[in-house]
Design an enzyme around this catalytic site. Structure first.
Site, PDB file in Angstrom:
ATOM      1  N   ARG A  46       0.810  -1.222   0.000  1.00  0.00           N
ATOM      2  CA  ARG A  46       0.000   0.000   0.000  1.00  0.00           C
ATOM      3  C   ARG A  46       0.843   1.270   0.000  1.00  0.00           C
ATOM      4  NH1 ARG A  46      -1.983   2.586   4.220  1.00  0.00           N
ATOM      5  NH2 ARG A  46      -1.929   0.775   5.574  1.00  0.00           N
ATOM      6  N   TYR A 100     -13.549  12.279 -20.135  1.00  0.00           N
ATOM      7  CA  TYR A 100     -14.073  10.928 -19.955  1.00  0.00           C
ATOM      8  C   TYR A 100     -15.272  10.971 -18.992  1.00  0.00           C
ATOM      9  CZ  TYR A 100     -14.116   6.109 -18.236  1.00  0.00           C
ATOM     10  OH  TYR A 100     -14.484   4.847 -17.862  1.00  0.00           O
ATOM     11  N   ASP A 172      -5.044  13.957 -18.757  1.00  0.00           N
ATOM     12  CA  ASP A 172      -5.360  12.551 -18.960  1.00  0.00           C
ATOM     13  C   ASP A 172      -4.846  12.190 -20.358  1.00  0.00           C
ATOM     14  OD1 ASP A 172      -6.542  10.112 -19.577  1.00  0.00           O
ATOM     15  OD2 ASP A 172      -8.353  10.543 -18.417  1.00  0.00           O
ATOM     16  N   LYS A 197      -6.278   0.721 -20.619  1.00  0.00           N
ATOM     17  CA  LYS A 197      -6.463   0.879 -22.058  1.00  0.00           C
ATOM     18  C   LYS A 197      -5.173   0.501 -22.804  1.00  0.00           C
ATOM     19  CE  LYS A 197     -10.270   2.259 -20.305  1.00  0.00           C
ATOM     20  NZ  LYS A 197     -10.592   3.655 -20.039  1.00  0.00           N
TER      21      LYS A 197
HETATM   22  C1  LIG Z   1     -11.125   4.400 -18.980  1.00  0.00           C
HETATM   23  C2  LIG Z   1     -10.693   5.794 -18.814  1.00  0.00           C
HETATM   24  C3  LIG Z   1     -10.542   6.355 -17.545  1.00  0.00           C
HETATM   25  C4  LIG Z   1     -10.861   5.604 -16.285  1.00  0.00           C
HETATM   26  O1  LIG Z   1      -9.977   4.546 -16.077  1.00  0.00           O
HETATM   27  P1  LIG Z   1     -10.365   3.191 -15.310  1.00  0.00           P
HETATM   28  O2  LIG Z   1      -9.139   2.358 -15.526  1.00  0.00           O
HETATM   29  O3  LIG Z   1     -11.601   2.641 -15.932  1.00  0.00           O
HETATM   30  O4  LIG Z   1     -10.578   3.557 -13.885  1.00  0.00           O
HETATM   31  C5  LIG Z   1     -10.101   7.665 -17.481  1.00  0.00           C
HETATM   32  N1  LIG Z   1      -9.846   8.386 -18.576  1.00  0.00           N
HETATM   33  C6  LIG Z   1      -9.992   7.888 -19.803  1.00  0.00           C
HETATM   34  C7  LIG Z   1      -9.696   8.741 -20.983  1.00  0.00           C
HETATM   35  C8  LIG Z   1     -10.422   6.573 -19.969  1.00  0.00           C
HETATM   36  O5  LIG Z   1     -10.581   6.086 -21.199  1.00  0.00           O
END
Ligand SMILES: *Cc1c(COP(=O)(O)O)cnc(C)c1O
Length: 380
Positions: A46, A100, A172, A197
């Protein structure tokens, strides 16, 4: 910082060496209990400081040209930590509006509870962001290319604005992946990823990541040991394995997506295609400047809006699926998935119609993907 090529860095940076048996890949350390006597820092999963977590964090930092990385149990955990480690009651955050859906949900559902103010800016012009900065603004947060409209914002402009007004800039970078875009090169402070992703790439890992300076990451760790949210060692190891092929995968996805965008652009069933690699994209020139590749994500709108689900059902190879970034091509309706938790009114405001389909282009042979689209259009 490593000067080696990207493929080499994907494979080797941060790897652990198997000193005992000389195996070729990182050994995995599953211990949750470590000796505390003869060590500098107490190891505990953690605390984000176990061997496999540190190794993977180094790899991600290297790919983002950052000093330090950090790995989380989900993208949203990384996004939450990147903001809440720095925010306190009474602060204000400026957000790009086309984020998102899950991030928007986090903001509108949670911020008020902590008395944190926010503003969504429905523009890509830097001046419109400057106009929203108040004396209590702490963070500017953007996503580029954005989901699902593939809008592109000027990273240099955001970074300069943040420095001028002493804000923390966060991006992001999930859609671009570290292969196509390195925001820290433009001066962005914090890069976050849903590693679920592209970094994972096989639709079988849920994870998140942050890359930044050492001082910022250390501050995020200080708070995140209280939030929880680290990734389990087994999954850390799997994610390290996945990233070894990140550049190979993303290069193939870039190539396929550009061809598909051009194919759809000419198709009479389609009213719009959103892809930064098309010269018709409103920020195509900016994309060329700040991206090394245009990515594997695109979205398009069917002229016959009600047929989006029918069209998706007619596809044989391209799978209807909610996530993105995998080696397999998937297609999804943003209105029914990523943006389902916000109201129809909000969706309309953000430009997300019911006839829109978001396409995560995989690494299949291009002709097979085009043939699948052609047969579905013929039957529609
Ligand atoms: C999927 C996604 C998230 C969230 O991520 P998780 O792994 O589902 O928690 C945030 N930003 C973007 C652009 C995403 O495609």
């Amino acid at each position: 910082m490593s000067k080696k090529g990207l493929n080499t860095r994907c494979i080797h940076d941060g790897e652990l060496h198997d000193e005992k048996y000389k195996g070729a890949v990182s050994p995995i350390y599953l211990s949750t209990a470590y000796d505390y006597l003869e060590v500098e820092d107490n190891k505990y999963p953690r605390y984000f400081n176990t061997p496999n977590q540190l190794a993977l964090s180094k790899k991600i930092a290297s790919l983002e040209n950052c000093e330090k990385g950090l790995v989380f149990g989900s993208g949203i955990a990384a996004i939450f930590a990147s903001m809440f480690s720095f925010l306190k009651s009474g602060d204000h955050v400026v957000f790009q509006s086309s984020l998102y859906g899950g991030t928007i949900n986090l903001i509108v559902k949670e911020f008020e509870k902590f008395n944190i103010e926010y503003t969504f800016v429905e523009s890509l012009e830097i001046i419109d962001y400057i106009n929203e900065i108040k004396s209590n603004t702490k963070i500017i947060y953007v996503e580029t290319p954005s989901n699902p409209l593939l809008e592109v914002i000027d990273l240099q402009g955001v970074a300069d604005l943040a420095k001028q007004h002493k804000l923390i800039s966060i991006i992001d970078n999930t859609f671009a992946s570290p292969i196509n875009q390195n925001p820290s090169d433009f001066g962005i402070d914090i890069v976050v990823h849903s590693a679920t992703k592209y970094l994972s790439g096989h639709s079988d890992i849920l994870a998140g990541a942050i890359a930044s300076s050492k001082s910022i990451i250390d501050q995020i760790i200080d708070s995140s040991v209280n939030y929880g949210g680290n990734l389990s060692e087994l999954t850390v190891w799997l994610l390290e394995r996945s990233i070894k092929t990140l550049k190979l995968r993303v290069d193939a996805q870039n190539n396929n997506a550009l061809k598909i965008a051009n194919f759809l652009h000419k198709n009479k069933n389609i009213s719009a295609v959103h892809y930064p690699g098309l010269s018709s994209h409103p920020q195509h020139e900016l994309s060329k400047k700040q991206m090394k590749g245009f990515g594997g994500m695109l979205s398009f709108v069917l002229k016959n809006e009600e047929k989006a689900n029918d069209f998706t059902r007619l596809l044989k190879l391209i799978k209807p699926a909610m996530s993105l970034g995998g080696v397999e091509s998937t297609i999804t309706s943003p209105a029914l998935t990523s943006h389902a938790k916000i109201t129809q009114q909000q969706r309309n405001k953000f430009g997300i119609s019911d006839g829109m389909l978001r396409f995560s282009v995989g690494i299949e042979d291009y002709n097979d993907l085009e043939n699948d689209l052609v047969q579905a259009f013929e039957k529609l």
